[in-house]
Design a protein around this motif. Structure first.
Motif, PDB file in Angstrom:
ATOM      1  N   UNK A  87     -14.878  -0.820  15.026  1.00 34.76           N
ATOM      2  CA  UNK A  87     -12.686  -1.225  14.304  1.00 34.76           C
ATOM      3  C   UNK A  87     -12.694  -1.706  13.395  1.00 34.76           C
ATOM      4  N   UNK A  88     -13.899  -2.639  12.717  1.00 33.55           N
ATOM      5  CA  UNK A  88     -13.426  -3.495  11.741  1.00 33.55           C
ATOM      6  C   UNK A  88     -13.290  -2.360  10.224  1.00 33.55           C
ATOM      7  N   UNK A  89     -14.185  -1.328  10.261  1.00 34.05           N
ATOM      8  CA  UNK A  89     -13.683  -0.093   9.461  1.00 34.05           C
ATOM      9  C   UNK A  89     -12.976   0.262   9.389  1.00 34.05           C
ATOM     10  N   UNK A  90     -11.690   0.465  10.444  1.00 37.90           N
ATOM     11  CA  UNK A  90     -10.591   1.422  11.119  1.00 37.90           C
ATOM     12  C   UNK A  90      -9.791   0.651  10.713  1.00 37.90           C
ATOM     13  N   UNK A  91      -9.348  -0.467  10.926  1.00 43.13           N
ATOM     14  CA  UNK A  91      -8.227  -1.894  10.238  1.00 43.13           C
ATOM     15  C   UNK A  91      -8.338  -2.005   8.652  1.00 43.13           C
ATOM     16  N   UNK A  92      -9.964  -1.851   7.899  1.00 43.74           N
ATOM     17  CA  UNK A  92      -9.792  -2.230   7.221  1.00 43.74           C
ATOM     18  C   UNK A  92      -9.154  -0.521   6.289  1.00 43.74           C
ATOM     19  N   UNK A  93      -9.352  -0.171   6.268  1.00 40.98           N
ATOM     20  CA  UNK A  93      -8.407   1.198   6.040  1.00 40.98           C
ATOM     21  C   UNK A  93      -7.422   1.517   6.595  1.00 40.98           C
ATOM     22  N   UNK A  94      -6.914   1.027   8.024  1.00 41.24           N
ATOM     23  CA  UNK A  94      -5.611   1.702   8.060  1.00 41.24           C
ATOM     24  C   UNK A  94      -4.909   0.570   6.969  1.00 41.24           C
ATOM     25  N   UNK A  95      -5.168  -0.595   6.600  1.00 36.16           N
ATOM     26  CA  UNK A  95      -4.645  -1.831   5.615  1.00 36.16           C
ATOM     27  C   UNK A  95      -4.211  -1.306   4.511  1.00 36.16           C
ATOM     28  N   UNK A  96      -5.244  -0.529   4.041  1.00 36.35           N
ATOM     29  CA  UNK A  96      -5.816  -0.176   3.354  1.00 36.35           C
ATOM     30  C   UNK A  96      -4.891   0.961   2.555  1.00 36.35           C
ATOM     31  N   UNK A  97      -4.770   2.257   3.134  1.00 41.62           N
ATOM     32  CA  UNK A  97      -3.527   3.609   3.408  1.00 41.62           C
ATOM     33  C   UNK A  97      -2.201   3.133   3.627  1.00 41.62           C
ATOM     34  N   UNK A  98      -2.095   1.704   4.157  1.00 42.82           N
ATOM     35  CA  UNK A  98      -0.455   1.204   4.273  1.00 42.82           C
ATOM     36  C   UNK A  98      -0.087   0.862   2.644  1.00 42.82           C
ATOM     37  N   UNK A  99      -0.928   0.203   2.080  1.00 42.14           N
ATOM     38  CA  UNK A  99      -0.879  -0.462   0.833  1.00 42.14           C
ATOM     39  C   UNK A  99      -0.791  -0.129  -0.105  1.00 42.14           C
ATOM     40  N   UNK A 100      -1.220   1.591   0.090  1.00 38.07           N
ATOM     41  CA  UNK A 100      -1.293   2.196  -0.659  1.00 38.07           C
ATOM     42  C   UNK A 100      -0.161   3.221  -0.901  1.00 38.07           C
ATOM     43  N   UNK A 101       0.485   3.341   0.822  1.00 34.39           N
ATOM     44  CA  UNK A 101       1.799   3.854   0.349  1.00 34.39           C
ATOM     45  C   UNK A 101       3.304   2.937  -0.042  1.00 34.39           C
ATOM     46  N   UNK A 102       2.414   2.197  -0.244  1.00 30.93           N
ATOM     47  CA  UNK A 102       3.749   1.114  -0.337  1.00 30.93           C
ATOM     48  C   UNK A 102       3.744   0.976  -1.954  1.00 30.93           C
ATOM     49  N   UNK A 103       2.507   0.555  -2.586  1.00 30.83           N
ATOM     50  CA  UNK A 103       2.343   1.235  -3.873  1.00 30.83           C
ATOM     51  C   UNK A 103       2.572   2.379  -4.627  1.00 30.83           C
ATOM     52  N   UNK A 104       2.346   3.336  -3.795  1.00 24.68           N
ATOM     53  CA  UNK A 104       2.673   4.943  -4.336  1.00 24.68           C
ATOM     54  C   UNK A 104       4.466   5.401  -3.964  1.00 24.68           C
ATOM     55  N   UNK A 105       5.308   4.450  -3.420  1.00 27.18           N
ATOM     56  CA  UNK A 105       6.360   4.819  -2.843  1.00 27.18           C
ATOM     57  C   UNK A 105       7.125   3.848  -3.255  1.00 27.18           C
ATOM     58  N   UNK A 106       6.553   3.145  -4.165  1.00 24.16           N
ATOM     59  CA  UNK A 106       7.546   1.463  -5.083  1.00 24.16           C
ATOM     60  C   UNK A 106       7.935   0.676  -3.308  1.00 24.16           C
ATOM     61  N   UNK A 107       7.766   0.911  -2.818  1.00 21.93           N
ATOM     62  CA  UNK A 107       8.549   0.040  -1.464  1.00 21.93           C
ATOM     63  C   UNK A 107       9.361  -1.568  -1.591  1.00 21.93           C
ATOM     64  N   UNK A 108      10.491  -1.259  -1.310  1.00 19.20           N
ATOM     65  CA  UNK A 108      10.785  -3.178  -0.957  1.00 19.20           C
ATOM     66  C   UNK A 108      11.592  -3.556  -0.221  1.00 19.20           C
ATOM     67  N   UNK A 109      10.718  -4.602   0.656  1.00 26.23           N
ATOM     68  CA  UNK A 109      11.284  -4.711   1.442  1.00 26.23           C
ATOM     69  C   UNK A 109      11.872  -5.916   1.834  1.00 26.23           C
TER      70      UNK A 109
END
Length: 327
Positions: free
Chosen positions: A305-327
């Motif tokens: 569970x801990x590994x899954x949660x860490x991976x999910x957070x890293x995945x979406x941080x990467x998406x935000x960075x690559x898509x240059x999102x600003x909310x």
């Protein structure tokens, strides 16, 4: 005799010993399980269903009380649990919003560290998101949709059920993995509004959790092009995955996890994990969750569970960075 103040200071410096002592008598009072959203949604249903099944497995007198503390995409309820003593009497129902997408898109205003401030206990359920198009759409598959979007930079609008949510970031992941598609995302206020927009042909396509789309898809109010998970879903066996549809490695899901404040005793965590897994194996639980669009998960450990949660957070941080999102 050791003076009172030095003695207290010594005890305060020994959190592990104190936690184990608390865990040995646990639970000593009702367990509060915070759902960081308003009552009535699928997350609330899951927590209340499992609370009734898990409590008897924790002890004859054990009680789990579900409390709704909604607001700020789940951050208010999550922050509340973070501040509670890590004695096993305060739990949190974590979701992509609380532990992945909101921390990734709004790091400056998220009041907690999603990875470091909580104890991971169990994954409770998962389900895919669905890429859907109106019935009038000319697009019959994902490849055709992507080719059309590439040919019209900025010329297509697509919907999700909230800016910064799992549907939004899944759509942004598609844009990134397809080579940098330029599209206009339109956030709606919830799944019902998004369904209505698709039915009225107001959008070219939409990303949303399966639970919100299932009924409309079964009634053929619009069409599904793909699911976001690596495997097809039994409810829609003819709908391919994004991985099959030309974007290898594409995978997202919506999920629910059981967490607590950082530093919970290992024995308590193990007992909660076992109670959750055993409850999620019950046929009636599996069936009721399935109706709500949730696939029960009954084989997680605190470590996975801990590994899954860490991976999910890293995945979406990467998406935000690559898509240059600003909310």
């Amino acid at each position: 005799m050791i003076p009172r103040r030095p003695l207290l200071a010594t005890l305060a410096a020994m959190p592990c010993a104190r936690a184990l002592a608390q865990g040995a008598a646990w639970p000593s009072r009702p367990i509060s399980w915070t759902v960081p959203f308003l009552a009535g949604g699928s997350a609330d249903l899951l927590a209340r269903l499992l609370a009734d099944r898990m409590a008897p497995r924790l002890g004859a007198q054990a009680r789990i009380v579900v409390e709704n503390r909604g607001g700020a995409g789940g951050a208010i309820g999550s922050e509340y649990v973070r501040r509670q003593p890590p004695d096993g009497h305060s739990l949190l129902l974590a979701t992509p919003s609380t532990h992945a997408t909101v921390p990734a898109t709004q790091p400056a205003t998220t009041p907690y560290d999603a990875a470091a401030d909580f104890t991971a206990i169990a994954i409770l359920g998962q389900s895919p998101l669905i890429l859907a198009v109106p019935n009038a759409s000319p697009h019959r598959d994902v490849r055709g949709l992507i080719e059309s979007l590439r040919a019209r930079p900025g010329g297509a609008s697509w919907g999700n059920s909230g800016a910064g949510g799992i549907g939004h970031l899944t759509g942004e992941l598609m844009n990134v993995m397809a080579g940098g598609l330029q599209t206009e995302q339109v956030p709606y206020r919830g799944g019902s509004a998004l369904v209505e927009a698709l039915v009225k042909n107001e959008l070219e396509y939409a990303w949303e959790s399966m639970g919100s789309f299932t009924s409309a898809l079964q009634d053929r109010q619009f069409r599904a092009l793909a699911v976001s998970t690596k495997a097809r879903h039994p409810l829609f066996p003819d709908v391919p995955t994004m991985d099959e549809s030309g974007l290898p490695g594409f995978e997202t899901s919506t999920w629910n996890a059981l967490c607590g404040p950082r530093g919970m005793p290992g024995e308590v965590v193990s007992r909660l994990n076992a109670a959750a897994n055993e409850s999620l194996k019950e046929p009636t639980v599996i069936e009721r969750l399935s109706v709500a669009g949730i696939d029960a998960v009954s084989d997680s450990t605190p470590a996975t569970t801990a590994a899954f949660l860490a991976n999910e957070l890293a995945k979406y941080r990467d998406v935000v960075a690559r898509a240059n999102l600003r909310l």
